[in-house]
Motif scaffolding. Sequence first.
Motif, short mmCIF file in Angstrom:
data_model
loop_
_atom_site.label_atom_id
_atom_site.label_comp_id
_atom_site.label_asym_id
_atom_site.label_seq_id
_atom_site.Cartn_x
_atom_site.Cartn_y
_atom_site.Cartn_z
N VAL A 105 0.88 -1.16 0.00
CA VAL A 105 0.00 0.00 0.00
C VAL A 105 0.92 1.22 0.00
O VAL A 105 1.85 1.29 0.80
N VAL A 106 0.65 2.13 -0.90
CA VAL A 106 1.52 3.30 -1.06
C VAL A 106 0.71 4.57 -0.84
O VAL A 106 -0.37 4.73 -1.40
N GLU A 107 1.25 5.45 0.00
CA GLU A 107 0.73 6.80 0.16
C GLU A 107 1.76 7.72 -0.48
O GLU A 107 2.95 7.62 -0.18
N MET A 108 1.31 8.58 -1.38
CA MET A 108 2.27 9.45 -2.04
C MET A 108 1.60 10.74 -2.50
O MET A 108 0.38 10.83 -2.58
N ARG A 109 2.46 11.69 -2.79
CA ARG A 109 2.02 12.97 -3.32
C ARG A 109 2.85 13.27 -4.55
O ARG A 109 4.08 13.18 -4.53
N GLY A 110 2.16 13.61 -5.64
CA GLY A 110 2.83 13.99 -6.87
C GLY A 110 2.61 15.46 -7.16
O GLY A 110 1.53 15.99 -6.89
N VAL A 111 3.63 16.12 -7.68
CA VAL A 111 3.52 17.54 -8.03
C VAL A 111 4.06 17.75 -9.44
O VAL A 111 4.92 17.01 -9.92
N GLY A 112 3.53 18.77 -10.08
CA GLY A 112 3.96 19.12 -11.44
C GLY A 112 3.08 20.23 -11.97
O GLY A 112 2.72 21.15 -11.24
N ARG A 113 2.69 20.08 -13.24
CA ARG A 113 1.82 21.09 -13.85
C ARG A 113 0.92 20.42 -14.89
O ARG A 113 1.26 19.39 -15.46
N LEU A 114 -0.26 21.04 -15.09
CA LEU A 114 -1.15 20.62 -16.17
C LEU A 114 -0.66 21.32 -17.43
O LEU A 114 -0.56 22.56 -17.47
N VAL A 115 -0.31 20.57 -18.44
CA VAL A 115 0.33 21.11 -19.63
C VAL A 115 -0.56 22.11 -20.37
O VAL A 115 -0.11 23.17 -20.78
N ALA A 116 -1.84 21.79 -20.55
CA ALA A 116 -2.72 22.63 -21.36
C ALA A 116 -2.87 24.04 -20.81
O ALA A 116 -3.00 25.00 -21.57
N THR A 117 -2.82 24.17 -19.49
CA THR A 117 -3.07 25.48 -18.88
C THR A 117 -1.86 26.03 -18.14
O THR A 117 -1.90 27.17 -17.68
N ASP A 118 -0.82 25.23 -18.03
CA ASP A 118 0.37 25.57 -17.25
C ASP A 118 0.02 25.82 -15.77
O ASP A 118 0.74 26.50 -15.06
N SER A 119 -1.09 25.22 -15.33
CA SER A 119 -1.52 25.33 -13.93
C SER A 119 -0.75 24.33 -13.09
O SER A 119 -0.39 23.25 -13.56
N PRO A 120 -0.54 24.66 -11.82
CA PRO A 120 0.12 23.70 -10.92
C PRO A 120 -0.73 22.43 -10.77
O PRO A 120 -1.96 22.49 -10.81
N PHE A 121 -0.06 21.33 -10.62
CA PHE A 121 -0.71 20.04 -10.39
C PHE A 121 -0.17 19.49 -9.09
O PHE A 121 1.05 19.44 -8.88
#
Length: 142
Positions: free
Chosen positions: A86-102
């Motif tokens: 079982v894995v708990e994790m957090r991913g970060v990046g951006r949504l490409v289409a809008t350049d919004s944070p992900f």
Amino acid sequence: MPTNTAPAELFRHGLRLLLDKDIPAWVDLWDDDGVFEFPFAPDGWPTRLEGKAAIADYMRDYPDHIDLHDFPQVEIHRTTAARTIVVEMRGVGRLVATDSPFEMTYIAVVTVHDGRFTRYRDYWNPLAVVQDPASDFTRRSR
């Protein structure tokens, strides 16, 4: 990866491939009959992908929609089933289409056999992506 790869090791390797945007190599970590499930998928979205080909098709354009930068938090928990974690994790990046944070928090239940993913239940919050109406990923995934 060798067939004796431990589930945690295989999972961490898979995260590295996702960050490297090497989707074909990530798909190669799957068993031919692997099952990828999304228990919290909203209506109209896939809830279950059966087989490596379906998983490859679903993930093919992932980096064109979500640009992952890091998994700053990853906690892997062993279970009483030796091949399941079982894995708990957090991913970060951006949504490409809008350049919004992900940013997404995930819980995954992952089963491995012979060094390949055989079942992956991805408990992610699709509303975090749906809230961005310009996201191509939300439309493609339906």
